[in-house]
Design an enzyme around this catalytic site. Structure first.
Site, PDB file in Angstrom:
ATOM      1  N   THR A 132       0.822  -1.209   0.000  1.00 51.06           N
ATOM      2  CA  THR A 132       0.000   0.000   0.000  1.00 51.06           C
ATOM      3  C   THR A 132       0.861   1.267   0.000  1.00 51.06           C
ATOM      4  O   THR A 132       2.004   1.245   0.477  1.00 51.06           O
ATOM      5  CB  THR A 132      -0.892  -0.015   1.266  1.00 51.06           C
ATOM      6  OG1 THR A 132      -1.421   1.282   1.492  1.00 51.06           O
ATOM      7  CG2 THR A 132      -0.111  -0.394   2.522  1.00 51.06           C
ATOM      8  N   ASP A 133       0.267   2.363  -0.466  1.00 50.75           N
ATOM      9  CA  ASP A 133       0.973   3.652  -0.396  1.00 50.75           C
ATOM     10  C   ASP A 133       1.076   4.148   1.050  1.00 50.75           C
ATOM     11  O   ASP A 133       1.856   5.060   1.334  1.00 50.75           O
ATOM     12  CB  ASP A 133       0.295   4.715  -1.280  1.00 50.75           C
ATOM     13  CG  ASP A 133      -1.163   4.996  -0.932  1.00 50.75           C
ATOM     14  OD1 ASP A 133      -1.706   4.374   0.001  1.00 50.75           O
ATOM     15  OD2 ASP A 133      -1.765   5.858  -1.615  1.00 50.75           O
ATOM     16  N   GLU A 134       0.285   3.551   1.960  1.00 45.63           N
ATOM     17  CA  GLU A 134       0.264   4.056   3.343  1.00 45.63           C
ATOM     18  C   GLU A 134       1.594   3.837   4.060  1.00 45.63           C
ATOM     19  O   GLU A 134       1.852   4.470   5.087  1.00 45.63           O
ATOM     20  CB  GLU A 134      -0.898   3.414   4.114  1.00 45.63           C
ATOM     21  CG  GLU A 134      -2.218   3.689   3.420  1.00 45.63           C
ATOM     22  CD  GLU A 134      -3.463   3.370   4.223  1.00 45.63           C
ATOM     23  OE1 GLU A 134      -3.405   3.386   5.454  1.00 45.63           O
ATOM     24  OE2 GLU A 134      -4.492   3.093   3.588  1.00 45.63           O
ATOM     25  N   TYR A 158      -1.645  -0.576  11.005  1.00 43.30           N
ATOM     26  CA  TYR A 158      -1.797  -1.234   9.699  1.00 43.30           C
ATOM     27  C   TYR A 158      -0.613  -0.908   8.798  1.00 43.30           C
ATOM     28  O   TYR A 158       0.064  -1.805   8.284  1.00 43.30           O
ATOM     29  CB  TYR A 158      -3.111  -0.802   9.026  1.00 43.30           C
ATOM     30  CG  TYR A 158      -3.152  -1.097   7.547  1.00 43.30           C
ATOM     31  CD1 TYR A 158      -3.137  -2.413   7.078  1.00 43.30           C
ATOM     32  CD2 TYR A 158      -3.193  -0.072   6.585  1.00 43.30           C
ATOM     33  CE1 TYR A 158      -3.158  -2.697   5.713  1.00 43.30           C
ATOM     34  CE2 TYR A 158      -3.218  -0.337   5.226  1.00 43.30           C
ATOM     35  CZ  TYR A 158      -3.207  -1.649   4.792  1.00 43.30           C
ATOM     36  OH  TYR A 158      -3.222  -1.930   3.451  1.00 43.30           O
ATOM     37  N   ALA A 160       2.256   0.322   9.487  1.00 41.23           N
ATOM     38  CA  ALA A 160       3.545  -0.132  10.034  1.00 41.23           C
ATOM     39  C   ALA A 160       3.737  -1.627   9.751  1.00 41.23           C
ATOM     40  O   ALA A 160       4.837  -2.074   9.410  1.00 41.23           O
ATOM     41  CB  ALA A 160       3.604   0.133  11.540  1.00 41.23           C
ATOM     42  N   LYS A 162       2.420  -3.301   7.267  1.00 43.93           N
ATOM     43  CA  LYS A 162       2.678  -3.484   5.836  1.00 43.93           C
ATOM     44  C   LYS A 162       4.110  -3.061   5.495  1.00 43.93           C
ATOM     45  O   LYS A 162       4.785  -3.704   4.682  1.00 43.93           O
ATOM     46  CB  LYS A 162       1.672  -2.675   5.002  1.00 43.93           C
ATOM     47  CG  LYS A 162       0.251  -3.191   5.030  1.00 43.93           C
ATOM     48  CD  LYS A 162       0.057  -4.572   4.441  1.00 43.93           C
ATOM     49  CE  LYS A 162       0.301  -4.638   2.951  1.00 43.93           C
ATOM     50  NZ  LYS A 162      -0.065  -5.988   2.396  1.00 43.93           N
TER      51      LYS A 162
HETATM   52  P1  NAD Z   1      -9.395  -7.463   2.414  1.00 43.01           P
HETATM   53  O1  NAD Z   1      -9.339  -7.219   3.879  1.00 43.01           O
HETATM   54  O2  NAD Z   1     -10.662  -7.182   1.672  1.00 43.01           O
HETATM   55  O3  NAD Z   1      -9.034  -8.990   2.116  1.00 43.01           O
HETATM   56  C1  NAD Z   1      -7.972  -9.649   2.735  1.00 43.01           C
HETATM   57  C2  NAD Z   1      -8.133 -11.136   2.462  1.00 43.01           C
HETATM   58  O4  NAD Z   1      -7.031 -11.802   3.105  1.00 43.01           O
HETATM   59  C3  NAD Z   1      -9.414 -11.734   3.062  1.00 43.01           C
HETATM   60  O5  NAD Z   1     -10.009 -12.599   2.121  1.00 43.01           O
HETATM   61  C4  NAD Z   1      -8.909 -12.503   4.279  1.00 43.01           C
HETATM   62  O6  NAD Z   1      -9.720 -13.635   4.584  1.00 43.01           O
HETATM   63  C5  NAD Z   1      -7.523 -12.911   3.832  1.00 43.01           C
HETATM   64  N1  NAD Z   1      -6.604 -13.150   4.965  1.00 43.01           N
HETATM   65  C6  NAD Z   1      -6.430 -12.380   6.059  1.00 43.01           C
HETATM   66  N2  NAD Z   1      -5.514 -12.926   6.870  1.00 43.01           N
HETATM   67  C7  NAD Z   1      -5.075 -14.060   6.250  1.00 43.01           C
HETATM   68  C8  NAD Z   1      -4.111 -15.051   6.574  1.00 43.01           C
HETATM   69  N3  NAD Z   1      -3.414 -14.992   7.718  1.00 43.01           N
HETATM   70  N4  NAD Z   1      -3.909 -16.072   5.719  1.00 43.01           N
HETATM   71  C9  NAD Z   1      -4.631 -16.156   4.560  1.00 43.01           C
HETATM   72  N5  NAD Z   1      -5.569 -15.254   4.214  1.00 43.01           N
HETATM   73  C10 NAD Z   1      -5.773 -14.215   5.043  1.00 43.01           C
HETATM   74  O7  NAD Z   1      -8.182  -6.640   1.823  1.00 43.01           O
HETATM   75  P2  NAD Z   1      -8.016  -5.979   0.384  1.00 43.01           P
HETATM   76  O8  NAD Z   1      -8.531  -4.595   0.437  1.00 43.01           O
HETATM   77  O9  NAD Z   1      -8.501  -6.913  -0.659  1.00 43.01           O
HETATM   78  O10 NAD Z   1      -6.416  -5.871   0.303  1.00 43.01           O
HETATM   79  C11 NAD Z   1      -5.630  -6.904  -0.275  1.00 43.01           C
HETATM   80  C12 NAD Z   1      -4.172  -6.499  -0.218  1.00 43.01           C
HETATM   81  O11 NAD Z   1      -3.977  -5.280  -0.928  1.00 43.01           O
HETATM   82  C13 NAD Z   1      -3.662  -6.237   1.202  1.00 43.01           C
HETATM   83  O12 NAD Z   1      -2.345  -6.713   1.277  1.00 43.01           O
HETATM   84  C14 NAD Z   1      -3.693  -4.722   1.325  1.00 43.01           C
HETATM   85  O13 NAD Z   1      -2.705  -4.280   2.238  1.00 43.01           O
HETATM   86  C15 NAD Z   1      -3.360  -4.315  -0.094  1.00 43.01           C
HETATM   87  N6  NAD Z   1      -3.867  -3.009  -0.511  1.00 43.01           N
HETATM   88  C16 NAD Z   1      -5.196  -2.696  -0.344  1.00 43.01           C
HETATM   89  C17 NAD Z   1      -5.658  -1.460  -0.782  1.00 43.01           C
HETATM   90  C18 NAD Z   1      -7.122  -1.073  -0.657  1.00 43.01           C
HETATM   91  O14 NAD Z   1      -7.484   0.074  -0.962  1.00 43.01           O
HETATM   92  N7  NAD Z   1      -8.014  -1.978  -0.265  1.00 43.01           N
HETATM   93  C19 NAD Z   1      -4.776  -0.553  -1.377  1.00 43.01           C
HETATM   94  C20 NAD Z   1      -3.433  -0.926  -1.535  1.00 43.01           C
HETATM   95  C21 NAD Z   1      -2.997  -2.155  -1.096  1.00 43.01           C
HETATM   96  P1  TYD Z   2     -10.648   3.886   4.402  1.00 42.94           P
HETATM   97  O1  TYD Z   2     -11.611   3.496   3.327  1.00 42.94           O
HETATM   98  O2  TYD Z   2     -10.755   3.242   5.745  1.00 42.94           O
HETATM   99  O3  TYD Z   2      -9.187   3.701   3.782  1.00 42.94           O
HETATM  100  P2  TYD Z   2      -7.741   4.206   4.346  1.00 42.94           P
HETATM  101  O4  TYD Z   2      -7.885   4.615   5.765  1.00 42.94           O
HETATM  102  O5  TYD Z   2      -6.929   2.956   4.185  1.00 42.94           O
HETATM  103  O6  TYD Z   2      -7.318   5.308   3.442  1.00 42.94           O
HETATM  104  O7  TYD Z   2     -10.764   5.456   4.621  1.00 42.94           O
HETATM  105  C1  TYD Z   2     -10.561   6.344   3.529  1.00 42.94           C
HETATM  106  C2  TYD Z   2     -10.636   7.753   4.077  1.00 42.94           C
HETATM  107  O8  TYD Z   2     -11.981   7.997   4.520  1.00 42.94           O
HETATM  108  C3  TYD Z   2      -9.761   7.973   5.297  1.00 42.94           C
HETATM  109  O9  TYD Z   2      -9.219   9.287   5.231  1.00 42.94           O
HETATM  110  C4  TYD Z   2     -10.704   7.852   6.463  1.00 42.94           C
HETATM  111  C5  TYD Z   2     -12.017   8.348   5.898  1.00 42.94           C
HETATM  112  N1  TYD Z   2     -13.233   7.732   6.475  1.00 42.94           N
HETATM  113  C6  TYD Z   2     -14.268   8.553   6.931  1.00 42.94           C
HETATM  114  O10 TYD Z   2     -14.197   9.788   6.890  1.00 42.94           O
HETATM  115  N2  TYD Z   2     -15.392   7.967   7.444  1.00 42.94           N
HETATM  116  C7  TYD Z   2     -15.519   6.606   7.537  1.00 42.94           C
HETATM  117  O11 TYD Z   2     -16.555   6.118   8.055  1.00 42.94           O
HETATM  118  C8  TYD Z   2     -14.454   5.782   7.028  1.00 42.94           C
HETATM  119  C9  TYD Z   2     -14.539   4.286   7.100  1.00 42.94           C
HETATM  120  C10 TYD Z   2     -13.334   6.399   6.502  1.00 42.94           C
END
Ligand code: NAD
Ligand code: TYD
Length: 355
Positions: A132-134, A158, A160, A162
């Site tokens: 992630t970019d975070e 989270y 940290a 990643k």
């Molecule tokens: P998500 O929480 O929707 O899905 C995570 C999946 O991982 C779930 O299906 C869960 O059951 C599985 N999982 C969790 N712990 C596990 C373990 N110990 N062993 C096997 N499976 C396990 O997350 P997401 O949003 O789909 O994110 C997927 C990846 O992409 C993550 O690594 C996240 O850090 C990264 N990412 C997400 C975003 C975003 O905006 N959602 C952006 C950038 C990077």
């Molecule tokens: P989120 O979707 O949790 O992603 P991330 O924290 O990983 O960027 O949140 C996106 C942005 O929206 C973040 O700045 C927090 C804000 N947010 C709200 O303002 N209200 C909410 O109920 C949620 C879940 C997030």
């Protein structure tokens, strides 16, 4: 074949569906099915011999070792993680276990397997870590967007966890030569997004007549990428990325949260107007800010474009419209996720099958 971890989650399920729509190369999908994992996301693959689902933990090295030995994948795409910042604030431990310890055990299993491969297979093997970019921390209003060389400065449990996993992946390349690739992507949105994150939460709450909780002043900025564009970026990096390299992935869509919420409300006003004729944005409720809330993320995605020719296909306007429409068309999915019906199914189907 390839091994995908976390393939029942939001991005993972989109990735598996996207992969099999573009190729006949089979996928082993290893997922622990935490609250965020949902096999219903993969329902369209029922009976498809190209998809093998295995319930398990990336931290279970005996299991991953067995899967690698038995199926001999040419690549691992690691998407499994605990992914929600707010949950990491309330309870960081699962984040440490899965994102750090779990990734470490998966790297160890991969290293064992990869070291014993024949020369050609060793050279071709890839471990692609999705991050992630975070990990880069928070930007000021006028700071340059995150490039791949930006220092890591994570601010939440989270991010940290990643960042730690990114460092482990990097070290396995540097020390052991494991052919790794890392992608650091901005905020995704699209189908199958669990309604605890901003965009799906706003859609679901709006339709249910509930408040739309905006943290703080709502002026925090994120860069938004339609999930299918993230999937195409991962495919591209897997195909052509240089081992040991990191690629930042973003949508060139920096927007403050409040603008996102206004856009979602306006689309709902158009596509599913409120019965009382009022605007959905009336439901916005400002609530206490997230502790340690990062102010701004922005991705400089020039490297993946210049080296690998990848650019997002969707604009925010096209992607968010598709997303809102998807939630309107999949109210059953939302109800099942919210009612916990799919978790009952997990208990029913897997309760007596634990090894
Ligand atoms: P998500 O929480 O929707 O899905 C995570 C999946 O991982 C779930 O299906 C869960 O059951 C599985 N999982 C969790 N712990 C596990 C373990 N110990 N062993 C096997 N499976 C396990 O997350 P997401 O949003 O789909 O994110 C997927 C990846 O992409 C993550 O690594 C996240 O850090 C990264 N990412 C997400 C975003 C975003 O905006 N959602 C952006 C950038 C990077
Ligand atoms: P989120 O979707 O949790 O992603 P991330 O924290 O990983 O960027 O949140 C996106 C942005 O929206 C973040 O700045 C927090 C804000 N947010 C709200 O303002 N209200 C909410 O109920 C949620 C879940 C997030």
């Amino acid at each position: 074949m390839i091994l995908v971890t976390g393939g029942a989650g939001f991005i993972g399920a989109n990735f598996v569906l996207d992969w099999l729509a573009h190729s006949d190369e089979p996928v082993i999908n290893l997922d622990k099915l935490t609250y965020a994992g949902n096999r219903e996301n993969l329902a369209s693959l029922a009976g498809d011999p190209r998809h093998l689902f295995v319930r398990g933990d990336i931290g279970d090295k005996a299991l991953t070792g067995r899967l690698l030995a038995e199926h001999r994948p040419r690549a691992i795409v690691n998407l499994a993680a605990e992914s929600h910042v707010d949950r990491s604030i309330h309870g960081p431990e699962d984040f440490i276990q899965t994102n750090i310890v779990g990734t470490f055990h998966l790297l160890e299993a991969a290293r064992d397997y990869w070291s014993a491969l024949a020369d050609d297979a060793r050279t071709a093997f890839r471990f692609l870590h999705v991050s992630t970019d975070e990990v880069y921390g928070s930007l000021g209003k006028d700071d340059d967007a995150f490039s791949e060389t930006h220092r890591h400065a994570p601010n939440s449990p989270y991010s940290a966890s990643k960042a730690a996993s990114d460092h482990l992946v990097r070290a396995y390349h540097h020390t052991y030569g494991l052919p790794v690739l890392t992608t650091n992507c901005s905020n995704n949105y699209g189908p199958y997004h669990f309604p605890e994150k901003l965009i799906p939460l706003m859609i679901v709450n709006a339709l249910a007549g509930k408040p739309l909780p905006v943290y703080g002043d709502g002026q925090q900025i994120r860069d938004w990428l339609y999930v299918k564009d993230h999937c195409s970026a991962i495919r591209r990096v897997l195909a052509a990325g240089r081992p040991g390299e990191t690629y930042n992935v973003g949508g060139w869509n920096e927007k403050p949260n409040l603008e996102i919420v206004h856009t979602v409300c306006a689309l709902l006003d158009e596509l599913r107007p409120r019965a009382d004729g009022q605007a959905y944005r009336q439901q916005i409720a400002y609530v206490a800010d997230r502790p340690g809330h990062d102010r701004r993320y922005a991705i400089d995605a020039r490297k993946i474009e210049s080296e690998l020719g990848w650019r997002p296909a969707e604009t925010f306007a096209t992607g968010i419209r598709k997303t809102v429409q998807w939630y309107l068309d999949h109210q059953d999915w939302v109800r099942n996720v919210q009612s916990g019906a799919y978790r009952d199914w997990v208990a029913k189907n897997y309760g007596e099958r634990q090894s």
